[in-house]
Scaffold this motif. Sequence first.
Motif, short mmCIF file in Angstrom:
data_model
loop_
_atom_site.label_atom_id
_atom_site.label_comp_id
_atom_site.label_asym_id
_atom_site.label_seq_id
_atom_site.Cartn_x
_atom_site.Cartn_y
_atom_site.Cartn_z
N LEU A 144 0.84 -1.19 0.00
CA LEU A 144 0.00 0.00 0.00
C LEU A 144 0.87 1.24 0.00
N GLN A 145 0.87 1.97 -1.13
CA GLN A 145 1.68 3.18 -1.22
C GLN A 145 0.94 4.26 -1.97
N GLY A 146 1.17 5.49 -1.57
CA GLY A 146 0.59 6.64 -2.26
C GLY A 146 1.63 7.73 -2.40
N GLY A 147 1.28 8.92 -1.95
CA GLY A 147 2.22 10.03 -2.03
C GLY A 147 2.10 10.90 -0.81
N MET A 148 2.74 12.05 -0.87
CA MET A 148 2.65 13.02 0.22
C MET A 148 1.46 13.92 -0.06
N HIS A 149 0.28 13.40 0.28
CA HIS A 149 -0.98 14.09 -0.02
C HIS A 149 -1.24 15.18 1.04
N PRO A 150 -1.43 16.43 0.62
CA PRO A 150 -1.54 17.51 1.61
C PRO A 150 -2.83 17.50 2.41
N ASP A 151 -3.87 16.81 1.91
CA ASP A 151 -5.19 16.91 2.54
C ASP A 151 -5.61 15.66 3.31
N LEU A 152 -4.81 14.61 3.28
CA LEU A 152 -5.18 13.39 3.99
C LEU A 152 -4.56 13.40 5.39
N GLU A 153 -5.43 13.34 6.38
CA GLU A 153 -4.98 13.36 7.77
C GLU A 153 -4.72 11.94 8.27
N LEU A 154 -4.13 11.84 9.45
CA LEU A 154 -3.81 10.54 10.03
C LEU A 154 -5.05 9.66 10.15
N ASP A 155 -6.20 10.27 10.46
CA ASP A 155 -7.44 9.50 10.58
C ASP A 155 -7.78 8.75 9.30
N PHE A 156 -7.46 9.35 8.15
CA PHE A 156 -7.72 8.68 6.87
C PHE A 156 -6.95 7.37 6.79
N TYR A 157 -5.68 7.41 7.19
CA TYR A 157 -4.83 6.22 7.12
C TYR A 157 -5.27 5.16 8.12
N VAL A 158 -5.64 5.61 9.31
CA VAL A 158 -6.13 4.68 10.33
C VAL A 158 -7.41 4.00 9.85
N ASP A 159 -8.34 4.79 9.33
CA ASP A 159 -9.60 4.24 8.84
C ASP A 159 -9.37 3.25 7.70
N MET A 160 -8.46 3.59 6.79
CA MET A 160 -8.18 2.70 5.65
C MET A 160 -7.59 1.38 6.13
N LEU A 161 -6.64 1.45 7.06
CA LEU A 161 -6.04 0.23 7.58
C LEU A 161 -7.05 -0.62 8.34
N GLU A 162 -7.86 0.02 9.15
CA GLU A 162 -8.86 -0.73 9.92
C GLU A 162 -9.90 -1.37 9.00
N PHE A 163 -10.25 -0.68 7.93
CA PHE A 163 -11.18 -1.24 6.95
C PHE A 163 -10.62 -2.51 6.34
N ILE A 164 -9.34 -2.48 5.96
CA ILE A 164 -8.71 -3.66 5.38
C ILE A 164 -8.60 -4.77 6.40
N ARG A 165 -8.12 -4.42 7.59
CA ARG A 165 -7.91 -5.42 8.64
C ARG A 165 -9.21 -6.11 9.03
N ASP A 166 -10.29 -5.34 9.12
CA ASP A 166 -11.56 -5.88 9.60
C ASP A 166 -12.32 -6.67 8.53
N ASN A 167 -11.95 -6.49 7.25
CA ASN A 167 -12.71 -7.13 6.18
C ASN A 167 -11.95 -8.17 5.38
N PHE A 168 -10.63 -8.21 5.53
CA PHE A 168 -9.83 -9.12 4.72
C PHE A 168 -8.71 -9.75 5.56
N ASP A 169 -8.41 -11.00 5.25
CA ASP A 169 -7.28 -11.68 5.89
C ASP A 169 -6.09 -11.57 4.95
N ILE A 170 -5.38 -10.47 5.06
CA ILE A 170 -4.26 -10.22 4.16
C ILE A 170 -3.21 -9.37 4.88
N HIS A 171 -1.95 -9.60 4.57
CA HIS A 171 -0.84 -8.87 5.19
C HIS A 171 -0.75 -7.48 4.56
#
Length: 353
Positions: free
Chosen positions: A109-136
């Motif tokens: 999972l890689q993106g860029g240095m996005h000026p408008d994405l806050e830490l909550d965005f990354y936490v929510d994205m990770l939790e969404f993946i973790r809670d819905n998929f069994d993948i590293h």
Amino acid sequence: MNSFHTIVTSVQENKRISPDQALILFKEADLLTLGSLANQRRFDLHPEKRVTYVVDRNINYTNICMSGCRFCAFYETPGLQSPGYVLSRQELADKIQETLDLGGTQILLQGGMHPDLELDFYVDMLEFIRDNFDIHIHGFSPPEIDFLAGKSNLSVTETLQTLQKAGLASIPGGGAEILCDEVRKKVSPNKCMSDAWLDVMRRAHNLGMRSSATMMFGHLEKDRHIVEHMDRIRNLQDETGGFTAFIPWTFQPGNTKITVKKKTSAEYLKVLALARIFLDNIDNVQASWVTQGDKIAQTALFFGANDMGSTMIEENVVASAGVDFMLPESELKRLISTAGFEPRQRDCYYNRV
């Protein structure tokens, strides 16, 4: 101590060589000599005739980036007219499900240095993946983490702990380019400098996270910078032991802001061989079929590489520079087998799947 023949003997005897010795070896040894020395070291570390690979997908959650690296043809600058994107949850889910359906075990999972994405965005994205998929989840290069920490007014360790708690398992070695500031200031002046890149990795390793290390060469660096980069990686590995693999690959100049002659396959193989010789404390060295194509990647297995990397169900960054080699798992296995090795699927930690 630094005569060419003395250095060759030291390598043959599995002794550690210094950066000065590595530079002499790189400049004076011919391609086949370097390849033979690297191949010997590869089999000393991995006596079995096996070559590993991983089934995964590179997911670029956004292409919007403030860094403006001169070598990158993928990013879009922020702005109203920009064709930039941020993946929706449905798009993300579809990509992950397809990866699982194809036997994948991880996503990068890689993106860029996005000026408008806050830490909550990354936490929510990770939790969404973790809670819905069994993948590293192997994600977020050191420049992304360094940028996010600064943007969030948190330390790098606090940022890593937050991401780790949300589901981040390991870190890719992207954004390293050449770990020498005089080069970084020319090719990626808005990205974190060498000490910061290494510090992110150090702190991640101290939290129990593993990572890979990369090197992109063939742009504005000199031979001494290549050795300096490897030396900094080796020193950190002596300290933490957290790197699983080293992955050197060549700069692809197409559609970028750096005009140089593209490195030859022979030049790539020499750097790969030097990496296997010099990085005596990193278990795995990966061939870069994404930039070199299938035949040279196959040849790399006799120049020190013991891993073919990822099947890369999806890859966008190198493709944006006009290089678009794609290999399905069946073809990757065929290349390994016809080179005389046994293909073995692995996970992120080089455990057999």
